[in-house]
Motif scaffolding. Structure first.
Motif, PDB file in Angstrom:
ATOM      1  N   MET A 117      -7.531 -15.093  13.175  1.00 29.38           N
ATOM      2  CA  MET A 117      -7.469 -13.969  12.250  1.00 29.38           C
ATOM      3  C   MET A 117      -6.062 -13.396  12.293  1.00 29.38           C
ATOM      4  O   MET A 117      -5.440 -13.338  13.355  1.00 29.38           O
ATOM      5  CB  MET A 117      -8.492 -12.887  12.631  1.00 29.38           C
ATOM      6  CG  MET A 117      -8.452 -11.645  11.734  1.00 29.38           C
ATOM      7  SD  MET A 117      -9.667 -10.386  12.244  1.00 29.38           S
ATOM      8  CE  MET A 117     -11.190 -11.192  11.750  1.00 29.38           C
ATOM      9  N   ALA A 118      -5.556 -13.016  11.111  1.00 29.25           N
ATOM     10  CA  ALA A 118      -4.214 -12.435  11.039  1.00 29.25           C
ATOM     11  C   ALA A 118      -4.176 -11.119  11.821  1.00 29.25           C
ATOM     12  O   ALA A 118      -5.105 -10.301  11.730  1.00 29.25           O
ATOM     13  CB  ALA A 118      -3.822 -12.194   9.588  1.00 29.25           C
ATOM     14  N   LEU A 119      -3.141 -10.911  12.594  1.00 28.56           N
ATOM     15  CA  LEU A 119      -2.990  -9.716  13.426  1.00 28.56           C
ATOM     16  C   LEU A 119      -2.152  -8.690  12.678  1.00 28.56           C
ATOM     17  O   LEU A 119      -0.935  -8.809  12.595  1.00 28.56           O
ATOM     18  CB  LEU A 119      -2.317 -10.087  14.754  1.00 28.56           C
ATOM     19  CG  LEU A 119      -2.159  -8.987  15.789  1.00 28.56           C
ATOM     20  CD1 LEU A 119      -3.502  -8.387  16.169  1.00 28.56           C
ATOM     21  CD2 LEU A 119      -1.470  -9.520  17.029  1.00 28.56           C
ATOM     22  N   THR A 120      -2.800  -7.694  12.077  1.00 22.45           N
ATOM     23  CA  THR A 120      -2.071  -6.658  11.359  1.00 22.45           C
ATOM     24  C   THR A 120      -1.413  -5.717  12.359  1.00 22.45           C
ATOM     25  O   THR A 120      -1.823  -5.609  13.512  1.00 22.45           O
ATOM     26  CB  THR A 120      -3.005  -5.842  10.453  1.00 22.45           C
ATOM     27  OG1 THR A 120      -3.948  -5.136  11.263  1.00 22.45           O
ATOM     28  CG2 THR A 120      -3.729  -6.745   9.467  1.00 22.45           C
ATOM     29  N   PHE A 121      -0.396  -5.020  11.884  1.00 25.99           N
ATOM     30  CA  PHE A 121       0.315  -4.092  12.770  1.00 25.99           C
ATOM     31  C   PHE A 121      -0.606  -2.961  13.208  1.00 25.99           C
ATOM     32  O   PHE A 121      -0.507  -2.476  14.340  1.00 25.99           O
ATOM     33  CB  PHE A 121       1.546  -3.541  12.056  1.00 25.99           C
ATOM     34  CG  PHE A 121       2.509  -2.852  12.974  1.00 25.99           C
ATOM     35  CD1 PHE A 121       3.247  -3.585  13.886  1.00 25.99           C
ATOM     36  CD2 PHE A 121       2.678  -1.483  12.936  1.00 25.99           C
ATOM     37  CE1 PHE A 121       4.145  -2.960  14.745  1.00 25.99           C
ATOM     38  CE2 PHE A 121       3.569  -0.847  13.781  1.00 25.99           C
ATOM     39  CZ  PHE A 121       4.299  -1.589  14.685  1.00 25.99           C
TER      40      PHE A 121
END
Length: 242
Positions: free
Chosen positions: A63-67
């Protein structure tokens, strides 16, 4: 290559199999930081408010790691974002020494009580060497203020607006005017009081950890609120973007 924040997401430019020795892996860094503290995914989930399934996917690169997620997890672990990436793959911490934080007018983590309205600029940076706090003072008497506040470290305070009396348990009260400043051992019990009818604001710079300061302020404000049940309740933490 270095890790980039692009469009709100923290990512590595190259696939896992193409990363060089100097690159970092955000998911692996989070996994390592969690395990160093002996935390399970369930325990970390309870701290940061993200589902266990989401944390698992983040750690495994699914899963993309958002800030935003990265910030919440780093705060839950009590480590700086830069330290997370510096710890992955033996990266050099010096590469992350250029961090900065801009806080616009009216932004910052806010805690409100009958004593103060505290706002913490640069709340997104953890493990700072010092903690800046802008406080609007409410109490005009020690009876309104309640028990004196004390916390670890030292404190420098500059009066931005109005007139302030600083009470401590070791010295006579000191009156400070706009432009005046004071540096003192904040292990002394102390209280800032408004003098006169106008507003008063101060900038305080403290050497204690931000988490310790927030917990101390909230605990002391709750104690003070117990002395005045008919008035405003305990403090409210609004979050850094309020």
């Amino acid at each position: 290559m270095t890790t980039k924040k692009t469009g709100g997401r923290v990512r590595n430019p190259a696939p896992d199999g193409e990363r060089g020795a100097g690159q970092t892996n955000p998911g692996a860094a989070l996994n390592a930081a969690r395990k160093r503290q002996g935390l399970t995914l369930v325990e970390l989930s309870g701290r940061c408010g993200l589902p266990v399934s989401t944390l698992s996917k983040l750690e495994n690169g699914k899963m993309a790691l958002t800030f935003d997620k990265l910030t919440r997890i780093s705060e839950a672990l009590g480590v700086d974002i830069a330290e997370l990436f510096a710890s992955a793959g033996g990266s050099d911490p010096a590469r992350f020494s250029g961090r900065r934080s801009i806080t616009r007018a009216g932004e910052g983590y806010a805690i409100e009580s009958a004593m103060y309205a505290h706002r913490y600029p640069a709340a997104d940076l953890l493990n700072k060497r010092f903690v800046p706090i802008v406080a609007e003072l409410h109490a005009r008497t020690l009876e309104e203020f309640g028990p004196l506040v004390r916390h670890a470290g030292e404190e420098f305070t500059f009066v931005l607006e109005g007139t302030v009396d600083l009470h401590t348990d070791l010295y006579a009260p000191t009156r400070l005017y706009a432009g005046d400043s004071i540096y003192f051992d904040s292990g002394m019990g102390h209280a800032y009081l408004v003098v006169g009818a106008g507003p008063a604001r101060v900038l305080s710079i403290c050497s204690a950890s931000e988490l310790h300061l927030r917990e101390t302020i909230i605990a002391d404000a709750n104690k003070a609120a117990a002395h005045r049940p008919a008035r405003a309740g305990g403090p409210r933490g609004r979050g850094k973007d309020s």
